[in-house]
Motif scaffolding. Structure first.
Motif, PDB file in Angstrom:
ATOM      1  N   LEU A  35      36.075  48.212  35.067  1.00 52.54           N
ATOM      2  CA  LEU A  35      35.752  49.588  35.448  1.00 52.54           C
ATOM      3  C   LEU A  35      36.118  49.853  36.900  1.00 52.54           C
ATOM      4  CD1 LEU A  35      32.277  49.973  33.676  1.00 52.54           C
ATOM      5  CD2 LEU A  35      34.523  50.764  32.875  1.00 52.54           C
ATOM      6  N   THR A  36      35.822  48.897  37.782  1.00 51.89           N
ATOM      7  CA  THR A  36      36.177  49.074  39.191  1.00 51.89           C
ATOM      8  C   THR A  36      37.696  49.057  39.376  1.00 51.89           C
ATOM      9  OG1 THR A  36      36.110  46.693  39.727  1.00 51.89           O
ATOM     10  CG2 THR A  36      34.035  47.917  39.856  1.00 51.89           C
ATOM     11  N   ALA A  37      38.386  48.276  38.563  1.00 53.31           N
ATOM     12  CA  ALA A  37      39.847  48.194  38.676  1.00 53.31           C
ATOM     13  C   ALA A  37      40.498  49.548  38.364  1.00 53.31           C
ATOM     14  CB  ALA A  37      40.389  47.126  37.737  1.00 53.31           C
ATOM     15  N   ILE A  38      39.947  50.282  37.422  1.00 58.04           N
ATOM     16  CA  ILE A  38      40.504  51.591  37.058  1.00 58.04           C
ATOM     17  C   ILE A  38      40.475  52.537  38.261  1.00 58.04           C
ATOM     18  CG2 ILE A  38      40.111  53.657  35.659  1.00 58.04           C
ATOM     19  CD1 ILE A  38      39.142  51.772  33.413  1.00 58.04           C
ATOM     20  N   LEU A  39      39.362  52.548  38.985  1.00 61.32           N
ATOM     21  CA  LEU A  39      39.263  53.409  40.162  1.00 61.32           C
ATOM     22  C   LEU A  39      40.261  52.992  41.242  1.00 61.32           C
ATOM     23  CD1 LEU A  39      35.393  53.896  40.451  1.00 61.32           C
ATOM     24  CD2 LEU A  39      37.090  55.399  39.414  1.00 61.32           C
ATOM     25  N   GLY A  40      40.487  51.687  41.365  1.00 61.94           N
ATOM     26  CA  GLY A  40      41.472  51.217  42.325  1.00 61.94           C
ATOM     27  C   GLY A  40      42.871  51.684  41.985  1.00 61.94           C
ATOM     28  N   LEU A  41      43.199  51.712  40.712  1.00 62.56           N
ATOM     29  CA  LEU A  41      44.512  52.193  40.288  1.00 62.56           C
ATOM     30  C   LEU A  41      44.671  53.689  40.568  1.00 62.56           C
ATOM     31  CD1 LEU A  41      44.858  50.257  36.911  1.00 62.56           C
ATOM     32  CD2 LEU A  41      46.124  49.822  39.036  1.00 62.56           C
ATOM     33  N   VAL A  42      43.593  54.445  40.405  1.00 65.25           N
ATOM     34  CA  VAL A  42      43.626  55.870  40.749  1.00 65.25           C
ATOM     35  C   VAL A  42      43.884  56.052  42.249  1.00 65.25           C
ATOM     36  CG1 VAL A  42      42.276  58.002  40.863  1.00 65.25           C
ATOM     37  CG2 VAL A  42      42.143  56.548  38.824  1.00 65.25           C
ATOM     38  N   ALA A  43      43.210  55.237  43.070  1.00 61.62           N
ATOM     39  CA  ALA A  43      43.423  55.309  44.519  1.00 61.62           C
ATOM     40  C   ALA A  43      44.869  54.997  44.877  1.00 61.62           C
ATOM     41  CB  ALA A  43      42.481  54.331  45.222  1.00 61.62           C
ATOM     42  N   ALA A  44      45.440  53.993  44.232  1.00 64.16           N
ATOM     43  CA  ALA A  44      46.830  53.619  44.498  1.00 64.16           C
ATOM     44  C   ALA A  44      47.776  54.763  44.157  1.00 64.16           C
ATOM     45  CB  ALA A  44      47.194  52.378  43.691  1.00 64.16           C
ATOM     46  N   TRP A  45      47.543  55.434  43.034  1.00 58.50           N
ATOM     47  CA  TRP A  45      48.386  56.550  42.619  1.00 58.50           C
ATOM     48  C   TRP A  45      48.308  57.695  43.629  1.00 58.50           C
ATOM     49  CZ3 TRP A  45      46.718  61.499  40.871  1.00 58.50           C
ATOM     50  CH2 TRP A  45      47.756  62.310  40.386  1.00 58.50           C
ATOM     51  N   SER A  47      47.013  40.941  48.348  1.00 57.02           N
ATOM     52  CA  SER A  47      47.447  42.332  48.238  1.00 57.02           C
ATOM     53  C   SER A  47      46.720  43.211  49.251  1.00 57.02           C
ATOM     54  CB  SER A  47      47.200  42.856  46.816  1.00 57.02           C
ATOM     55  OG  SER A  47      47.885  42.080  45.870  1.00 57.02           O
ATOM     56  N   TRP A  48      45.416  43.016  49.377  1.00 66.61           N
ATOM     57  CA  TRP A  48      44.650  43.844  50.311  1.00 66.61           C
ATOM     58  C   TRP A  48      45.008  43.539  51.760  1.00 66.61           C
ATOM     59  CZ3 TRP A  48      42.822  48.312  49.846  1.00 66.61           C
ATOM     60  CH2 TRP A  48      41.956  48.842  50.804  1.00 66.61           C
ATOM     61  N   ALA A  49      45.368  42.295  52.056  1.00 66.41           N
ATOM     62  CA  ALA A  49      45.821  41.961  53.405  1.00 66.41           C
ATOM     63  C   ALA A  49      47.058  42.764  53.767  1.00 66.41           C
ATOM     64  CB  ALA A  49      46.124  40.463  53.503  1.00 66.41           C
ATOM     65  N   GLY A  50      47.953  42.946  52.797  1.00 65.33           N
ATOM     66  CA  GLY A  50      49.119  43.776  53.036  1.00 65.33           C
ATOM     67  C   GLY A  50      48.753  45.223  53.302  1.00 65.33           C
ATOM     68  N   VAL A  51      47.761  45.729  52.564  1.00 64.07           N
ATOM     69  CA  VAL A  51      47.283  47.092  52.791  1.00 64.07           C
ATOM     70  C   VAL A  51      46.773  47.241  54.220  1.00 64.07           C
ATOM     71  CG1 VAL A  51      45.538  48.803  52.156  1.00 64.07           C
ATOM     72  CG2 VAL A  51      46.726  47.518  50.369  1.00 64.07           C
ATOM     73  N   SER A  73      50.527  51.826  48.525  1.00 60.75           N
ATOM     74  CA  SER A  73      50.168  52.211  47.164  1.00 60.75           C
ATOM     75  C   SER A  73      50.413  51.066  46.185  1.00 60.75           C
ATOM     76  CB  SER A  73      50.969  53.443  46.753  1.00 60.75           C
ATOM     77  OG  SER A  73      50.749  53.760  45.391  1.00 60.75           O
ATOM     78  N   ALA A  74      51.566  50.430  46.287  1.00 58.25           N
ATOM     79  CA  ALA A  74      51.882  49.327  45.374  1.00 58.25           C
ATOM     80  C   ALA A  74      50.925  48.158  45.557  1.00 58.25           C
ATOM     81  CB  ALA A  74      53.323  48.870  45.601  1.00 58.25           C
ATOM     82  N   LEU A  75      50.566  47.870  46.788  1.00 62.46           N
ATOM     83  CA  LEU A  75      49.649  46.751  47.055  1.00 62.46           C
ATOM     84  C   LEU A  75      48.229  47.069  46.591  1.00 62.46           C
ATOM     85  CD1 LEU A  75      51.027  45.773  50.563  1.00 62.46           C
ATOM     86  CD2 LEU A  75      51.117  44.361  48.500  1.00 62.46           C
ATOM     87  N   MET A  76      47.817  48.318  46.715  1.00 62.11           N
ATOM     88  CA  MET A  76      46.517  48.721  46.170  1.00 62.11           C
ATOM     89  C   MET A  76      46.479  48.505  44.657  1.00 62.11           C
ATOM     90  SD  MET A  76      45.489  52.267  48.111  1.00 62.11           S
ATOM     91  CE  MET A  76      44.770  52.281  49.762  1.00 62.11           C
ATOM     92  N   ALA A  77      47.560  48.870  43.977  1.00 59.55           N
ATOM     93  CA  ALA A  77      47.623  48.686  42.526  1.00 59.55           C
ATOM     94  C   ALA A  77      47.566  47.211  42.158  1.00 59.55           C
ATOM     95  CB  ALA A  77      48.905  49.323  41.984  1.00 59.55           C
TER      96      ALA A  77
END
Length: 456
Positions: A214-224, A154-158, A118-122
């Motif tokens: 706009l795409t970053a906002i959706l990524g933050l929702v996914a992380a949450w 960050s995504w590599a960690g995910v 979750s943290a790495l997605m954010a």
């Protein structure tokens, strides 16, 4: 994936509904999908939904799209050779960021994986936001490259930590099928996002500065949402990780020991290094060749390097998933690798002869190759590792991917620059080099698969 005990049934098309207002997951509509284990049926829709949100963010962070943004948007503020170097770095970033895999595995070893993911997605989504702020200058070019690398680190960690979650949640005999279904949704949304940004750039060349936030906002929702994700048998998994490595830490010496003692994994990794190096230098070279040699539009470049391959990937992933569920990864690679050879066999004459239709056809075949390649890349290490060592084996795999991801695009672009310096236009021949590497890797996989069958 080593012990093949059970085989998956043929996967049927799947229908997905979003969760209800009460937060409950929808029923799976396909009858054949009901044959999946109960836990897998429960967890798979959630994984798909979260990956769908994150896929939009990753669509903006696709190497091919960022390569086009750099090549077109910053060509007037830096020397051509430096711009091409930046193209190589952003297109290679999705791969070379994996050099941090061992570090991520070490930090999360014996700890709750979902919190780290979750943290790495954010962090990945936040990096996309920072990219949108890059000024059009030499400093801005450095800024963009830096945050692209940060996003991909960050995504590599995910990817590294998520492999252990998927192994725990999804049984072996359906793992590739489920991963394939996740990849279909993921790839479609990345393709649509990249195409949408490409179209918006045809209207205004700086439109990506609006779409990225706009795409970053959706990524933050996914992380949450991922913070509340369930890991089946989490206590057992954490105990196995701790018991497998004594002090509970993944060290470089552990990785070296695996490569020293596990003969077949060492052979697999060595062949992947040669084979993958050819594949990883292609996207950067396509962006440079399509721009400098053929003068192709921004949208067409995005379609060839990103959208068309990802649409083909989404269509053909279920086919490769059914095959991977049934065979060892070496047998799988012995057949699948020839799709990449076919891709290069189309790109090489397309570049030399200046035939754009060959690039379009090559993009389709490359998507078919990516469809199988992504599954094998995410799951192949399981054919060599036990549950407790899965993260270690995956870390070795993605770290070596990172090393070749750092080297290969730079070597490819450097070779292109050298060929152009000898005679303008000669850079069109540069794709012969990655073709040779890909062909050598494919032949080696065939040999290894035969040797493995003889041994067993």
């Amino acid at each position: 994936m080593e012990g093949r005990g059970q085989h998956s049934s043929r996967a049927a098309p799947m229908s997905i509904k979003l969760p209800s207002a009460e937060g409950q997951d929808p029923p799976i509509l396909s009858r054949k999908q009901n044959k999946l284990p109960f836990v897998a049926r429960t967890l798979m829709p959630r994984e798909i939904q979260i990956n769908a949100l994150m896929a939009v963010t990753l669509g903006a962070l696709e190497g091919g799209l960022l390569g086009v943004i750099v090549k077109v948007g910053f060509s007037d503020v830096a020397a051509p050779a430096l711009v091409n170097l930046a193209v190589a770095m952003v297109t290679g970033a999705p791969a070379f960021a994996n050099v941090a895999s061992l570090a991520f595995a070490n930090l999360a070893h014996g700890r709750h994986k979902t919190r780290w993911v979750s943290a790495l997605m954010a962090a990945c989504a936040g990096s996309a936001l920072m990219i949108s702020m890059a000024p059009v200058s030499a400093v801005g070019l450095v800024w963009l490259v830096f945050w692209m690398i940060a996003a991909r680190l960050s995504w590599a960690g995910v990817i590294t930590l998520r492999a252990a979650i998927w192994r725990a949640n999804f049984p072996r005999h359906v793992r590739a099928t489920i991963t394939g279904r996740i990849a279909v949704t993921y790839s479609l949304l990345i393709a649509v996002t990249a195409a949408g940004i490409g179209i918006s750039m045809e209207v205004h060349d700086q439109a990506w500065r609006v779409t990225f936030p706009l795409t970053a906002i959706l990524g933050l929702v996914a992380a949450w949402r991922y913070r509340r994700f369930t890991v089946r048998g989490q206590g057992r998994l954490l105990r196995e990780e701790t018991d497998a490595r004594g002090a509970g830490r993944v060290r470089l010496s552990d990785a070296i020991e695996v490569l020293r003692t596990d003969l077949w994994y060492r052979r697999y990794m060595a062949t992947m290094f040669v084979f993958g190096s050819g594949n990883l230098m292609v996207i950067a070279l396509l962006v440079v060749i399509l721009t400098e040699q053929l003068g192709v539009s921004r949208l067409m470049q995005v379609l060839i390097t990103t959208t068309i391959p990802l649409l083909a990937l989404a269509a053909l992933t279920p086919v490769w998933a059914r095959f991977l569920d049934k065979v060892h990864i070496l047998d799988y690679r012995a057949r699948h690798s020839w799709m990449f050879v076919a891709t290069m066999a189309l790109f090489v004459p397309g570049a030399i002869l200046g035939q754009l239709w060959l690039f379009g056809l090559g993009a389709l075949v490359m998507g078919a190759a990516f469809a199988g390649g992504r599954l094998g890349w995410n799951l192949g290490h399981n054919d060599f590792a036990s549950d407790g060592r899965s993260t270690l084996y995956m870390s070795i795999h993605v770290t070596l991917t990172g090393i070749r991801g750092l080297i290969a695009p730079l070597v490819g672009v450097g070779l292109y620059q050298w060929l152009e310096s000898t005679e303008p236009g000669r850079g069109r021949f540069v794709l012969v080099f990655p073709f040779t590497l890909t062909l050598a890797g494919a032949v080696t996989f065939v040999v290894l698969a035969r040797l493995k069958r003889m041994e067993t």
